[in-house]
Design a protein around this motif. Structure first.
Motif, mmCIF file in Angstrom:
data_model
loop_
_atom_site.group_PDB
_atom_site.id
_atom_site.type_symbol
_atom_site.label_atom_id
_atom_site.label_comp_id
_atom_site.label_asym_id
_atom_site.label_seq_id
_atom_site.Cartn_x
_atom_site.Cartn_y
_atom_site.Cartn_z
ATOM 1 N N GLU A 1 0.851 -1.041 0.057
ATOM 2 C CA GLU A 1 -0.144 -0.057 0.063
ATOM 3 C C GLU A 1 0.761 1.209 -0.086
ATOM 4 O O GLU A 1 0.307 2.366 -0.519
ATOM 5 C CB GLU A 1 -0.996 -0.068 1.063
ATOM 6 C CG GLU A 1 -1.874 -1.056 1.122
ATOM 7 C CD GLU A 1 -2.813 -0.919 2.454
ATOM 8 O OE1 GLU A 1 -2.152 -0.577 3.376
ATOM 9 O OE2 GLU A 1 -3.710 -1.957 2.695
ATOM 10 N N ASN A 2 2.204 1.243 0.524
ATOM 11 C CA ASN A 2 3.002 2.347 0.463
ATOM 12 C C ASN A 2 4.388 2.046 -0.186
ATOM 13 O O ASN A 2 5.309 1.985 0.303
ATOM 14 C CB ASN A 2 3.356 2.704 2.115
ATOM 15 C CG ASN A 2 3.647 4.046 2.266
ATOM 16 O OD1 ASN A 2 3.884 4.867 1.260
ATOM 17 N ND2 ASN A 2 4.565 4.297 3.402
ATOM 18 N N PRO A 3 4.077 2.296 -1.575
ATOM 19 C CA PRO A 3 5.409 1.976 -2.429
ATOM 20 C C PRO A 3 6.452 3.301 -2.001
ATOM 21 O O PRO A 3 6.112 4.389 -1.701
ATOM 22 C CB PRO A 3 5.075 2.036 -3.703
ATOM 23 C CG PRO A 3 3.631 2.915 -3.768
ATOM 24 C CD PRO A 3 2.999 2.569 -2.410
ATOM 25 N N ASN A 4 7.697 2.923 -2.563
ATOM 26 C CA ASN A 4 8.726 4.046 -2.410
ATOM 27 C C ASN A 4 8.267 5.357 -3.430
ATOM 28 O O ASN A 4 7.582 5.290 -4.236
ATOM 29 C CB ASN A 4 10.024 3.576 -2.756
ATOM 30 C CG ASN A 4 10.078 3.000 -3.950
ATOM 31 O OD1 ASN A 4 9.332 3.074 -4.953
ATOM 32 N ND2 ASN A 4 11.175 1.970 -4.083
ATOM 33 N N LEU A 5 9.083 6.316 -3.151
ATOM 34 C CA LEU A 5 8.855 7.590 -3.803
ATOM 35 C C LEU A 5 8.965 7.488 -5.482
ATOM 36 O O LEU A 5 8.064 7.927 -6.149
ATOM 37 C CB LEU A 5 9.804 8.603 -3.398
ATOM 38 C CG LEU A 5 9.611 9.916 -4.023
ATOM 39 C CD1 LEU A 5 8.376 10.788 -3.608
ATOM 40 C CD2 LEU A 5 10.874 11.108 -3.586
ATOM 41 N N PRO A 6 10.112 6.877 -5.781
ATOM 42 C CA PRO A 6 10.226 6.781 -7.397
ATOM 43 C C PRO A 6 8.943 5.911 -7.812
ATOM 44 O O PRO A 6 8.511 6.203 -9.038
ATOM 45 C CB PRO A 6 11.571 6.090 -7.600
ATOM 46 C CG PRO A 6 12.463 6.157 -6.429
ATOM 47 C CD PRO A 6 11.220 6.306 -5.303
ATOM 48 N N THR A 7 8.449 4.946 -7.270
ATOM 49 C CA THR A 7 7.310 3.984 -7.861
ATOM 50 C C THR A 7 6.093 5.203 -7.742
ATOM 51 O O THR A 7 5.353 4.901 -8.649
ATOM 52 C CB THR A 7 7.125 2.951 -6.850
ATOM 53 O OG1 THR A 7 8.274 2.242 -7.012
ATOM 54 C CG2 THR A 7 5.987 1.986 -7.553
#
Length: 105
Positions: free
Chosen positions: A58-64
């Motif tokens: 539910e909480n992907p990293n910034l680039p994604t």
């Protein structure tokens, strides 16, 4: 064949009363079965792992997140950040391989 049934006398951690062949204390109702305690711990651990995996999805990293953004400029920035991370990881892996080869002789 006659099976011999072993009796287990377990002392309650809460009240100190010995209970024979039961999962719960006959005096206070506390759980005294080691088997059930272990199953409850395993179930709780599996639930915790599932919740952790859900949070990661539910909480992907910034680039994604930027690559999935509807605005094209943010998408480009996301792809650039993703590429930079990939290149830095490749350089780190190559450096680790080189150091391992030098150390191996």
């Amino acid at each position: 064949m006659n099976k011999l049934k072993t009796s287990s006398n377990i002392k309650c951690k809460e009240c100190g009363v010995f209970t024979e062949n039961a999962d719960y204390c006959k005096n206070c109702g506390a759980l005294i079965s080691h088997k059930i305690e272990r199953e409850l711990r395993e179930t709780a651990f599996k639930k915790e792992q599932i919740e952790e995996a859900k949070r990661a999805l539910e909480n992907p990293n910034l680039p994604t997140r930027l690559m999935q953004h509807p605005f094209f400029l943010y998408k480009i920035i996301g792809w650039i950040l993703h590429s930079v991370f990939l290149i830095i990881s490749a350089i780190g892996a190559l450096l680790a391989w080189f150091i391992a080869m030098v150390a191996a002789g």
